[in-house]
Write a protein that holds these residues in place. Sequence first.
Motif, PDB file in Angstrom:
ATOM      1  N   THR A  72     -19.474 -11.370  -0.934  1.00 52.40           N
ATOM      2  CA  THR A  72     -20.349 -12.504  -0.610  1.00 52.40           C
ATOM      3  C   THR A  72     -21.697 -12.365  -1.292  1.00 52.40           C
ATOM      4  O   THR A  72     -22.203 -13.316  -1.889  1.00 52.40           O
ATOM      5  N   ILE A  73     -22.281 -11.176  -1.252  1.00 52.62           N
ATOM      6  CA  ILE A  73     -23.585 -10.958  -1.889  1.00 52.62           C
ATOM      7  C   ILE A  73     -23.470 -11.086  -3.397  1.00 52.62           C
ATOM      8  O   ILE A  73     -24.322 -11.663  -4.054  1.00 52.62           O
ATOM      9  N   ARG A  74     -22.387 -10.581  -3.975  1.00 51.45           N
ATOM     10  CA  ARG A  74     -22.178 -10.734  -5.426  1.00 51.45           C
ATOM     11  C   ARG A  74     -22.054 -12.203  -5.815  1.00 51.45           C
ATOM     12  O   ARG A  74     -22.562 -12.618  -6.849  1.00 51.45           O
ATOM     13  N   GLN A  75     -21.359 -12.989  -5.005  1.00 51.03           N
ATOM     14  CA  GLN A  75     -21.223 -14.415  -5.304  1.00 51.03           C
ATOM     15  C   GLN A  75     -22.573 -15.124  -5.237  1.00 51.03           C
ATOM     16  O   GLN A  75     -22.832 -16.040  -6.002  1.00 51.03           O
ATOM     17  N   LEU A  76     -23.424 -14.691  -4.317  1.00 50.71           N
ATOM     18  CA  LEU A  76     -24.756 -15.282  -4.211  1.00 50.71           C
ATOM     19  C   LEU A  76     -25.659 -14.840  -5.350  1.00 50.71           C
ATOM     20  O   LEU A  76     -26.573 -15.543  -5.740  1.00 50.71           O
ATOM     21  N   GLY A  77     -25.434 -13.652  -5.869  1.00 50.62           N
ATOM     22  CA  GLY A  77     -26.256 -13.132  -6.948  1.00 50.62           C
ATOM     23  C   GLY A  77     -27.338 -12.177  -6.463  1.00 50.62           C
ATOM     24  O   GLY A  77     -27.764 -11.305  -7.198  1.00 50.62           O
ATOM     25  N   LEU A  78     -27.787 -12.335  -5.226  1.00 52.37           N
ATOM     26  CA  LEU A  78     -28.787 -11.445  -4.650  1.00 52.37           C
ATOM     27  C   LEU A  78     -28.887 -11.691  -3.155  1.00 52.37           C
ATOM     28  O   LEU A  78     -28.404 -12.693  -2.647  1.00 52.37           O
ATOM     29  N   LEU A  79     -29.530 -10.775  -2.490  1.00 52.22           N
ATOM     30  CA  LEU A  79     -29.827 -10.945  -1.074  1.00 52.22           C
ATOM     31  C   LEU A  79     -31.246 -10.440  -0.861  1.00 52.22           C
ATOM     32  O   LEU A  79     -31.532  -9.258  -1.036  1.00 52.22           O
ATOM     33  N   GLN A  80     -32.146 -11.340  -0.540  1.00 47.75           N
ATOM     34  CA  GLN A  80     -33.542 -10.972  -0.339  1.00 47.75           C
ATOM     35  C   GLN A  80     -33.685 -10.245   0.988  1.00 47.75           C
ATOM     36  O   GLN A  80     -33.274 -10.754   2.030  1.00 47.75           O
ATOM     37  N   ILE A  81     -34.260  -9.055   0.941  1.00 50.12           N
ATOM     38  CA  ILE A  81     -34.531  -8.293   2.153  1.00 50.12           C
ATOM     39  C   ILE A  81     -35.844  -8.817   2.731  1.00 50.12           C
ATOM     40  O   ILE A  81     -36.877  -8.776   2.085  1.00 50.12           O
ATOM     41  N   ASP A  82     -35.780  -9.338   3.934  1.00 49.45           N
ATOM     42  CA  ASP A  82     -36.931  -9.991   4.541  1.00 49.45           C
ATOM     43  C   ASP A  82     -36.974  -9.616   6.018  1.00 49.45           C
ATOM     44  O   ASP A  82     -36.059  -9.927   6.765  1.00 49.45           O
ATOM     45  N   PRO A  88     -33.426 -10.094  11.520  1.00 50.94           N
ATOM     46  CA  PRO A  88     -33.984 -10.223  10.172  1.00 50.94           C
ATOM     47  C   PRO A  88     -33.143 -11.177   9.318  1.00 50.94           C
ATOM     48  O   PRO A  88     -31.923 -11.218   9.415  1.00 50.94           O
ATOM     49  N   ALA A  89     -33.804 -11.950   8.466  1.00 49.27           N
ATOM     50  CA  ALA A  89     -33.161 -13.001   7.678  1.00 49.27           C
ATOM     51  C   ALA A  89     -32.023 -12.488   6.809  1.00 49.27           C
ATOM     52  O   ALA A  89     -31.035 -13.186   6.609  1.00 49.27           O
ATOM     53  N   HIS A  90     -32.140 -11.265   6.286  1.00 45.65           N
ATOM     54  CA  HIS A  90     -31.093 -10.787   5.380  1.00 45.65           C
ATOM     55  C   HIS A  90     -29.771 -10.521   6.102  1.00 45.65           C
ATOM     56  O   HIS A  90     -28.732 -10.415   5.465  1.00 45.65           O
ATOM     57  N   TYR A  91     -29.775 -10.449   7.417  1.00 46.44           N
ATOM     58  CA  TYR A  91     -28.519 -10.357   8.167  1.00 46.44           C
ATOM     59  C   TYR A  91     -27.914 -11.741   8.402  1.00 46.44           C
ATOM     60  O   TYR A  91     -26.709 -11.884   8.570  1.00 46.44           O
ATOM     61  N   GLN A  92     -28.755 -12.754   8.424  1.00 47.38           N
ATOM     62  CA  GLN A  92     -28.286 -14.105   8.703  1.00 47.38           C
ATOM     63  C   GLN A  92     -27.541 -14.729   7.528  1.00 47.38           C
ATOM     64  O   GLN A  92     -26.621 -15.522   7.733  1.00 47.38           O
ATOM     65  N   VAL A  93     -27.933 -14.381   6.308  1.00 47.21           N
ATOM     66  CA  VAL A  93     -27.310 -14.984   5.125  1.00 47.21           C
ATOM     67  C   VAL A  93     -25.816 -14.678   5.050  1.00 47.21           C
ATOM     68  O   VAL A  93     -25.004 -15.603   4.964  1.00 47.21           O
ATOM     69  N   PRO A  94     -25.387 -13.400   5.105  1.00 52.42           N
ATOM     70  CA  PRO A  94     -23.936 -13.159   5.100  1.00 52.42           C
ATOM     71  C   PRO A  94     -23.244 -13.762   6.321  1.00 52.42           C
ATOM     72  O   PRO A  94     -22.152 -14.306   6.205  1.00 52.42           O
ATOM     73  N   PHE A  95     -23.881 -13.703   7.482  1.00 51.25           N
ATOM     74  CA  PHE A  95     -23.271 -14.267   8.691  1.00 51.25           C
ATOM     75  C   PHE A  95     -22.963 -15.755   8.521  1.00 51.25           C
ATOM     76  O   PHE A  95     -21.915 -16.237   8.938  1.00 51.25           O
ATOM     77  N   SER A  96     -23.883 -16.479   7.897  1.00 47.46           N
ATOM     78  CA  SER A  96     -23.680 -17.920   7.732  1.00 47.46           C
ATOM     79  C   SER A  96     -22.505 -18.225   6.820  1.00 47.46           C
ATOM     80  O   SER A  96     -21.963 -19.324   6.858  1.00 47.46           O
TER      81      SER A  96
END
Length: 77
Positions: free
Chosen positions: A38-48, A55-63
């Motif tokens: 999932t992170i590779r498909q997105l290209g990056l995951l911002q740690i925030d 924290p937001a970086h846990y929400q992105v993969p969950f969504s």
Amino acid sequence: MLEHDLSLNEARRLALAAQGFDRSRPSGRVDVREVRQTIRQLGLLQIDYVNVLVPAHYQVPFSRIGPYEKSHLSKLP
């Protein structure tokens, strides 16, 4: 450069697909491999660490993939 006309609906669908929202969530338990993919498909995951709920970086993969073990993120290279 080629010019293409897109309707608002087509542009919206294209943008959502680019963010990984065009696929259904995996069924069953999510493993490290799926989080990595999932992170590779997105290209990056911002740690925030601005967090209200988590924290937001846990929400992105969950969504995109649904419930997963948060420790999977720390296992990624």
